[in-house]
Design a protein around this motif. Structure first.
Motif, PDB file in Angstrom:
ATOM      1  N   GLU A 195      19.011 -15.315 -22.511  1.00 19.37           N
ATOM      2  CA  GLU A 195      17.792 -14.946 -21.783  1.00 19.37           C
ATOM      3  C   GLU A 195      17.254 -13.609 -22.267  1.00 19.37           C
ATOM      4  N   GLU A 196      18.164 -12.649 -22.511  1.00 16.61           N
ATOM      5  CA  GLU A 196      17.709 -11.349 -23.003  1.00 16.61           C
ATOM      6  C   GLU A 196      17.057 -11.472 -24.373  1.00 16.61           C
ATOM      7  N   GLU A 197      17.629 -12.310 -25.231  1.00 13.56           N
ATOM      8  CA  GLU A 197      17.041 -12.505 -26.559  1.00 13.56           C
ATOM      9  C   GLU A 197      15.656 -13.129 -26.467  1.00 13.56           C
ATOM     10  N   GLU A 198      15.507 -14.132 -25.644  1.00 10.66           N
ATOM     11  CA  GLU A 198      14.206 -14.772 -25.508  1.00 10.66           C
ATOM     12  C   GLU A 198      13.172 -13.809 -24.948  1.00 10.66           C
ATOM     13  N   ALA A 199      13.582 -13.003 -23.957  1.00  9.71           N
ATOM     14  CA  ALA A 199      12.641 -12.038 -23.385  1.00  9.71           C
ATOM     15  C   ALA A 199      12.238 -10.992 -24.426  1.00  9.71           C
ATOM     16  N   ALA A 200      13.212 -10.515 -25.221  1.00  8.58           N
ATOM     17  CA  ALA A 200      12.902  -9.509 -26.243  1.00  8.58           C
ATOM     18  C   ALA A 200      11.984 -10.069 -27.322  1.00  8.58           C
ATOM     19  N   SER A 201      12.250 -11.312 -27.754  1.00  7.18           N
ATOM     20  CA  SER A 201      11.397 -11.913 -28.788  1.00  7.18           C
ATOM     21  C   SER A 201       9.984 -12.135 -28.274  1.00  7.18           C
ATOM     22  N   THR A 202       9.857 -12.549 -27.041  1.00  6.81           N
ATOM     23  CA  THR A 202       8.529 -12.756 -26.454  1.00  6.81           C
ATOM     24  C   THR A 202       7.763 -11.447 -26.373  1.00  6.81           C
TER      25      THR A 202
END
Length: 574
Positions: A195-202
């Motif tokens: 979830e943290e990776e997806e939020a950072a990429s977004t």
């Protein structure tokens, strides 16, 4: 025994009969009446078979009493099947009664597993766990980008890289780490990282969209270069149109072109050389060039001095002094009587025919090799051992283009007769064709195995000749982007190549084998060998009308070769 002695035929019976009938049965019972026995006819024994002696009776030995069997202790039995072996039993029955403790009746207690069996079992369990771990890891999705792998390792609290670890090894380590977390039930931690990776990429994508700046992938040129490219494009369009018109006329009337080439071949076979001996500075010559009208010839030497000679009388017109080191090449302008020289002092200079200096071009970081004019006469190209070639504006002296592209020193340069293309060759055994209108390298010609020294475009627009230290001359077809002919031209390196400037009727090559050779421009067969020099031939040039060929050499002489049979006078230069 008595019966056997009385009837000797019994001794010849087979051993089986004597062994079957016991001796006590052969005894005569006196109580029973004697029965008459029929006469026994002895068998006829061939004389060839030897008579065996009689067999003695076997004595009867009374049997010995057997010793009592020892009492065996009860056999121990493993509790179960080990290592895939079948369970065996000492008893004949398939079913055995076991005690409540799992042992056979009469046994003293439980059985212990040996140390070797325990180690085998532990090894099997460990291998099974590793197999299940790899199977679980193979089912996980792991990023393929190395930066994403590093980021995920950092968020999992693991070192992003180990000593000597490569990208695939780092990815496998992340895969096994994720599989271990999955087997330990730490899926929540894993999902949190996702979830943290997806939020950072977004968030990064949103920031990139807000602050998007498009940077050019090329070095932006100057305003002078843009104007020069526009001018070159306009010039090349008109020249290409004229070339295509000539090509159509030649196609419609091929006899005209064929007759011209045959006439040149016949005249060339009768040509003689004009020997010009002993120059004033007594230094080897390195370059030569005809003027656009064919009335003057310029030469340069290793003394750094260039000289201008009248043609065909071959008298000295002027000296061009100014270079601090040896002069490496000289070239006349194609539109007016200006000439340029290149030198090992890292400069090129523009001269007038009276010997006055017009322009000095500085910028190269190493000694210059060759120099060439653009067909329009407005631009000058220079090559250098600093691995670049540069384009200069004749009028202003401004450096318009600094072009890289070779891995080693650049030696030769030539311009297409339309003015749209430039070709360079160097010590990396590579030739490149450049589009002057866009600045792109449109072709890399690979085939030579040693450094290239000479390069020349044919007036037909699609042939390019290169020569180098592999003693060969290659003819390239720019339409097919490949080599058409490989000419084993000389027994030493090829120092220069030049096409006849009118229609490319012939090609001339010079070499360090002290000769120059003429080749047919139609099938590139050998036409004539020009041999009169006593040392290396370093350069050559062809007059604008194609009737004169000039060669210079380390023997400090210039030689003029004429295709006209009536020009047979030789003149010496003082």
């Amino acid at each position: 025994m008595a019966a056997e002695e009385e009837n000797p035929a019994l001794s010849n019976l087979p051993e089986e009969s004597s062994a079957v009938v016991p001796d006590d049965e052969l005894m005569i019972d006196n109580s029973s009446p004697i029965q008459p026995t029929p006469p026994i006819i002895p068998p006829v024994i061939p004389s060839s078979i030897p008579v065996l002696p009689s067999i003695a009776p076997i004595p009867i030995v009374p049997p010995r009493p057997l010793a009592p069997l020892p009492i065996r202790p009860p056999a121990t039995r493993p509790p179960g099947v080990q290592n895939g072996e079948m369970r065996t039993s000492d008893s004949d029955s398939d079913q055995e009664e076991l005690s409540p403790t799992g042992t056979t009746p009469g046994s003293t207690g439980g059985y212990e597993i040996s140390e070797a069996s325990r180690l085998v079992r532990e090894r099997q369990q460990k291998a099974m766990q590793e197999f299940m771990m790899k199977k679980r890891a193979a089912a996980l999705a792991v990023p393929t980008n190395d930066m994403a792998v590093r980021t995920r390792l950092r968020r999992l609290g693991e070192p992003i890289t180990l000593f000597g670890e490569r990208e695939m090894e780092r990815r496998d380590r992340l895969r096994m780490l994720m599989a271990k977390l999955d087997s330990e039930g730490q899926l929540e931690k894993l999902m949190k990282v996702h979830e943290e990776e997806e939020a950072a990429s977004t968030a990064a994508a949103e920031d990139a969209e807000e602050e998007f700046v498009q940077y050019p992938f090329y070095t932006e040129g100057s305003k002078e270069l843009l104007d020069a490219r526009i001018d070159i494009a306009k010039y090349s369009i008109s020249k290409a149109a004229l070339r295509l018109q000539r090509a159509r006329r030649k196609r419609d009337d091929p006899d005209e072109d064929e007759d011209a080439e045959i006439d040149w071949s016949l005249n060339q076979a009768e040509s003689l050389s004009l020997n010009c001996s002993e120059l004033g500075d007594d230094r080897p010559l390195s370059g030569c060039s005809f003027s656009c009208d064919g009335e003057m010839l310029a030469t340069c030497s290793l003394s750094g001095v260039a000289k201008i000679w009248s043609v065909p009388q071959v008298t000295k017109v002027s000296n061009l002094k100014g270079h601090m080191e040896r002069a490496t090449d000289v070239a006349f302008s194609p539109v007016h009587n200006h000439l340029a020289t290149a030198s090992a002092d890292r400069t090129a200079r523009l001269w007038n025919t009276d010997g006055s200096l017009l322009m000095k071009f500085e910028g190269h970081l190493d000694r210059l090799a060759r120099v060439a004019f653009h067909p329009s006469g407005k631009y000058l190209g220079t090559t250098s051992f600093d691995k670049t070639w540069r384009l200069w504006d004749i009028d202003s002296g401004v450096e318009l283009l600094l072009q890289e592209g070779h891995s080693r020193s650049i030696y030769g340069i030539a311009f297409h007769h339309d003015g749209s293309l430039a070709a360079s060759c160097g010590l990396d055994a590579l030739a490149r064709v450049w589009d002057l209108r866009t600045g792109r390298s449109i072709m890399a010609l690979e085939g030579h195995v040693k450094p290239l020294l000479g390069i020349s475009f044919s007036p037909n627009g699609y042939h390019l000749a290169t020569g180098g230290e592999d003693n060969t001359c290659r003819i390239w077809d720019l339409r097919k982007k490949k080599s058409l002919y490989v000419i084993p031209a000389h027994s030493n390196l090829v120092s220069q190549v030049k096409f006849e400037p009118q229609e490319g009727y012939y090609l001339v090559t010079s070499s360090y084998d002290m000769t120059a050779k003429v080749w047919s421009g139609r099938d590139f067969k050998h036409v004539k060998t020009l041999s009169a020099h006593e040392a290396k031939v370093t350069s050559l040039d062809i007059s604008a009308d194609g009737r004169l060929i000039a060669t210079v050499s380390h023997d400090r002489t210039i030689k003029l070769w004429s295709s006209r049979s009536n020009e047979k006078d030789a003149m010496e230069v003082e």
